[in-house]
Enzyme design. Structure first.
Site, PDB file in Angstrom:
ATOM      1  NE  ARG A  33     -24.817  55.345  -2.793  1.00 51.47           N
ATOM      2  CZ  ARG A  33     -25.753  54.438  -3.066  1.00 51.47           C
ATOM      3  NH1 ARG A  33     -25.436  53.257  -3.549  1.00 51.47           N
ATOM      4  NH2 ARG A  33     -27.008  54.713  -2.826  1.00 51.47           N
ATOM      5  NE  ARG A  37     -23.413  47.745  -2.368  1.00 47.90           N
ATOM      6  CZ  ARG A  37     -24.674  47.836  -2.774  1.00 47.90           C
ATOM      7  NH1 ARG A  37     -25.512  46.858  -2.549  1.00 47.90           N
ATOM      8  NH2 ARG A  37     -25.091  48.895  -3.413  1.00 47.90           N
ATOM      9  NE  ARG A  46     -23.654  46.751   4.240  1.00 46.80           N
ATOM     10  CZ  ARG A  46     -24.421  45.809   4.771  1.00 46.80           C
ATOM     11  NH1 ARG A  46     -24.023  45.185   5.844  1.00 46.80           N
ATOM     12  NH2 ARG A  46     -25.583  45.512   4.236  1.00 46.80           N
ATOM     13  CG  ASP A  83     -28.702  56.069   2.597  1.00 47.41           C
ATOM     14  OD1 ASP A  83     -28.014  55.580   1.685  1.00 47.41           O
ATOM     15  OD2 ASP A  83     -29.915  56.306   2.480  1.00 47.41           O
ATOM     16  CE1 TYR A 159     -35.534  55.118  -2.318  1.00 52.79           C
ATOM     17  CE2 TYR A 159     -35.111  57.478  -2.476  1.00 52.79           C
ATOM     18  CZ  TYR A 159     -34.892  56.191  -2.918  1.00 52.79           C
ATOM     19  OH  TYR A 159     -34.031  55.967  -3.969  1.00 52.79           O
TER      20      TYR A 159
HETATM   21  O1  CP3 Z   1     -19.680  57.418  -0.736  1.00 51.40           O
HETATM   22  C1  CP3 Z   1     -20.715  58.133  -0.716  1.00 51.40           C
HETATM   23  O2  CP3 Z   1     -21.209  58.631  -1.731  1.00 51.40           O
HETATM   24  C2  CP3 Z   1     -21.313  58.479   0.632  1.00 51.40           C
HETATM   25  C3  CP3 Z   1     -22.387  57.685   1.130  1.00 51.40           C
HETATM   26  C4  CP3 Z   1     -23.748  57.643   0.451  1.00 51.40           C
HETATM   27  C5  CP3 Z   1     -24.537  56.463   0.452  1.00 51.40           C
HETATM   28  N1  CP3 Z   1     -25.765  56.759  -0.066  1.00 51.40           N
HETATM   29  C6  CP3 Z   1     -24.089  55.152   0.965  1.00 51.40           C
HETATM   30  C7  CP3 Z   1     -24.846  53.933   0.627  1.00 51.40           C
HETATM   31  C8  CP3 Z   1     -24.509  58.648  -0.156  1.00 51.40           C
HETATM   32  C9  CP3 Z   1     -24.145  60.085  -0.470  1.00 51.40           C
HETATM   33  C10 CP3 Z   1     -25.788  58.085  -0.462  1.00 51.40           C
HETATM   34  C11 CP3 Z   1     -26.895  58.845  -1.069  1.00 51.40           C
HETATM   35  C12 CP3 Z   1     -28.156  58.153  -1.396  1.00 51.40           C
HETATM   36  N2  CP3 Z   1     -28.756  57.126  -0.733  1.00 51.40           N
HETATM   37  C13 CP3 Z   1     -29.003  58.554  -2.458  1.00 51.40           C
HETATM   38  C14 CP3 Z   1     -28.774  59.713  -3.387  1.00 51.40           C
HETATM   39  C15 CP3 Z   1     -27.785  59.422  -4.454  1.00 51.40           C
HETATM   40  C16 CP3 Z   1     -28.249  58.394  -5.444  1.00 51.40           C
HETATM   41  O3  CP3 Z   1     -27.617  57.309  -5.463  1.00 51.40           O
HETATM   42  O4  CP3 Z   1     -29.212  58.650  -6.175  1.00 51.40           O
HETATM   43  C17 CP3 Z   1     -30.122  57.680  -2.433  1.00 51.40           C
HETATM   44  C18 CP3 Z   1     -31.292  57.720  -3.407  1.00 51.40           C
HETATM   45  C19 CP3 Z   1     -29.955  56.788  -1.345  1.00 51.40           C
HETATM   46  C20 CP3 Z   1     -30.899  55.730  -0.872  1.00 51.40           C
HETATM   47  C21 CP3 Z   1     -30.296  54.381  -0.898  1.00 51.40           C
HETATM   48  N3  CP3 Z   1     -29.289  53.967  -0.060  1.00 51.40           N
HETATM   49  C22 CP3 Z   1     -30.675  53.289  -1.705  1.00 51.40           C
HETATM   50  C23 CP3 Z   1     -31.762  53.318  -2.760  1.00 51.40           C
HETATM   51  C24 CP3 Z   1     -29.843  52.214  -1.353  1.00 51.40           C
HETATM   52  C25 CP3 Z   1     -29.932  50.787  -1.874  1.00 51.40           C
HETATM   53  C26 CP3 Z   1     -29.316  50.642  -3.211  1.00 51.40           C
HETATM   54  C27 CP3 Z   1     -27.903  50.149  -3.080  1.00 51.40           C
HETATM   55  O5  CP3 Z   1     -27.018  50.719  -3.737  1.00 51.40           O
HETATM   56  O6  CP3 Z   1     -27.721  49.186  -2.311  1.00 51.40           O
HETATM   57  C28 CP3 Z   1     -28.947  52.671  -0.355  1.00 51.40           C
HETATM   58  C29 CP3 Z   1     -27.898  51.883   0.311  1.00 51.40           C
HETATM   59  C30 CP3 Z   1     -26.517  52.462   0.342  1.00 51.40           C
HETATM   60  N4  CP3 Z   1     -26.208  53.761   0.634  1.00 51.40           N
HETATM   61  C31 CP3 Z   1     -25.304  51.738   0.160  1.00 51.40           C
HETATM   62  C32 CP3 Z   1     -24.249  52.655   0.335  1.00 51.40           C
HETATM   63  C33 CP3 Z   1     -22.775  52.373   0.275  1.00 51.40           C
HETATM   64  C34 CP3 Z   1     -25.184  50.228  -0.103  1.00 51.40           C
HETATM   65  C35 CP3 Z   1     -25.611  49.460   1.085  1.00 51.40           C
HETATM   66  C36 CP3 Z   1     -24.674  48.369   1.582  1.00 51.40           C
HETATM   67  O7  CP3 Z   1     -23.454  48.547   1.683  1.00 51.40           O
HETATM   68  O8  CP3 Z   1     -25.215  47.313   1.929  1.00 51.40           O
END
Ligand code: CP3
Length: 352
Positions: A33, A37, A46, A83, A159
C-alpha cells in the site's frame, strides 16, 4: 523454488536479486500500500478521479499514483495500482467502494450464483489494467522493478461470498463446509481467471508477481491445504510454465505454523511475512530456499521515533546476509506521516 527458477537478472533491478536466490545488502525495500491515502498527492489524484474504481480503471491516473511513492522514496519496486477486487468486478459481480466503509458486493452464497460470472467478459476491464502496466514500464526508472498482483482465490472468494469484509470470513467458510464441491467451482474459476490476469500483467511488463492471501489465517489447518495451498500451487505451476523467469511472491497472511508447508508446496520464489511472524521463523523460511519479505508493524510507521528505529534495526540484524526484502507485515495505514517513511527508508539504506 529458487533452485528451479534461478536465472541471471538481466536488468539492474536489485529488488529481483533475492527472488533469484542472491542476497543483496542493504536489502531492497518497498511497502505494501505504498500508494495511498497517507500521501497528499494520492488524495489529490483520488479526488480528481471521483471514485476509487475510476482511479483503478484510468491507466493515466493509476500510473500516476503508482509513481508517486517512487518519486518520494525511490523504492526498489513499484506495485501496480489496482485492487484485488478488480477480478470479481470484471467477472460481472459489481464492486462498490463507499468512502470510509470498504468494499460492497452483491453476495454469491451458493453454486447457482456462479452463473452470473462470465470469464469472457473480463477483457475490457483487464485491458485497462494492462494498459496501466505498459505505461508504468515506460515511465519507471530502469532500476525500479514493477510488481503485478492479484488476490489469492480464497481471499477474493471471502469478499465475493460475504459481500464485504468481515472479521472472521464466516460466509465463505460456511459455504466451504456445507458444500465443498460447489465452493470448489468458485475457487477453480478464480484460479483460471487470475492466471490469465497475472499472465496479461507479465506480458504488459510486470517483472514479478505477488499473490495476496490476506485471509489465509482464517482457516483451520485441515482446510488450509484445499483452499489456500492448492489454488496457489496450481496458479504458480501454470504461471511458471508460461513465464519461467518471472518470480512469484506469496503472502499467506496469518498462516503461522502452516507457512513453511505453504512455501514448499506452492513453490513460490518469495514469501511475505505478516507482523506476527517471529524473526527466527523468517530465518527458517529463508533456509527452505525462498526470499523472505517483511515484516515491520505498520503501526510503527505511525508512531515513528525510536520505537521505529529499534524495530527496523532488529529486523535488519536478524535477516542480514539472507535473501531478504524489507517490507511491512501489512499495508501502510492512512494516518502514517510521510516523513516517518523517509526516516525508515534512510535507516534501511544506511545499514551496513
Ligand atoms: O500500493 C499498493 O499496495 C497497490 C494497490 C493496492 C490496493 N489494494 C489499493 C487500495 C493493493 C495491492 C491492494 C490489495 C488489497 N485490496 C488487499 C490485499 C492486501 C491487504 O490489505 O490485505 C485487500 C484485502 C483489498 C481489498 C480492499 N481494497 C479493501 C478491504 C479496501 C478498503 C479498506 C481501505 O483501506 O480503504 C480497499 C480499498 C483500497 N485499495 C484503497 C487503496 C489505496 C483505499 C481506497 C481509497 O483510496 O478510497
Amino acid at each position: 523454488m529458487v533452485s528451479d527458477t534461478t536465472r541471471p537478472n538481466p536488468t539492474n533491478r536489485r529488488f529481483l536479486e533475492p527472488l533469484h536466490g542472491n542476497p543483496v545488502w542493504p536489502p531492497p525495500i518497498w511497502l505494501m500500500r505504498q500508494a495511498g491515502r497517507y500521501l497528499p498527492e494520492y488524495r489529490a489524484t483520488r479526488e480528481e478521479a471521483g471514485s476509487f474504481l475510476s482511479l483503478c480503471y484510468s491507466p493515466k491516473m493509476a500510473a500516476e499514483v503508482t509513481l508517486q511513492p517512487i518519486r518520494r522514496y525511490a523504492f526498489d519496486a513499484a506495485i501496480l495500482f489496482a485492487d484485488i477486487l478488480i477480478v470479481p468486478d470484471a467477472l460481472g459481480q459489481a464492486v462498490g467502494f463507499e468512502t470510509g466503509e470498504g468494499p460492497r458486493l452483491d453476495p454469491i452464497t451458493e453454486e447457482a450464483g456462479l452463473k452470473g460470472l462470465d470469464p469472457e467478459a473480463t477483457g475490457e476491464k483487464f485491458g485497462l489494467i494492462f494498459e496501466t502496466v505498459q505505461r508504468l514500464r515506460q515511465d519507471l526508472p530502469g532500476e525500479t522493478a514493477l510488481i503485478g498482483f492479484c488476490g489469492a482465490p480464497w481471499t477474493v472468494a471471502t469478499y465475493m461470498v460475504g459481500g464485504q469484509g468481515s472479521p472472521d470470513q464466516a460466509a465463505a467458510r460456511s459455504w466451504a463446509y456445507r458444500d465443498p464441491s460447489g465452493f470448489q467451482k468458485l475457487i477453480d474459476l478464480l484460479v483460471d481467471v487470475s492466471v490469465e490476469y497475472l499472465s496479461g500483467q507479465v506480458k504488459a511488463g510486470a517483472d514479478a508477481l505477488q499473490i495476496f492471501d490476506s485471509w489465509a489465517g482464517s482457516l483451520p489447518d485441515n482446510e488450509f491445504g484445499r483452499w489456500v495451498i492448492d489454488p496457489t500451487r496450481v496458479m504458480v505451476e501454470r504461471l511458471k510454465a508460461r513465464h519461467p523467469g518471472v518470480p512469484i511472491i506469496g503472502f499467506p497472511r496469518g498462516a503461522g505454523g502452516s507457512t513453511a508447508e505453504f512455501v514448499t508446496a506452492t513453490e513460490v520464489d518469495g514469501v511475505s511475512c505478516d507482523t506476527a511472524m517471529p524473526l527466527c521463523a523468517m530465518r527458517e523460511l529463508d533456509e527452505l530456499g525462498v526470499a523472505v519479505q517483511g515484516n515491520l508493524d505498520p503501526l510503527l510507521l505511525v508512531t515513528g521515533g525510536e520505537a521505529l528505529d529499534r524495530r527496523v534495526d532488529e529486523i535488519l540484524a536478524a535477516m542480514k546476509g539472507r535473501r531478504f526484502i524489507f517490507n511491512l507485515g501489512h499495508g501502510i495505514t492512512p494516518p502514517t506521516p510521510p516523513e516517518n517513511v523517509t526516516r525508515m527508508v534512510e535507516r534501511v539504506r544506511r545499514s551496513g
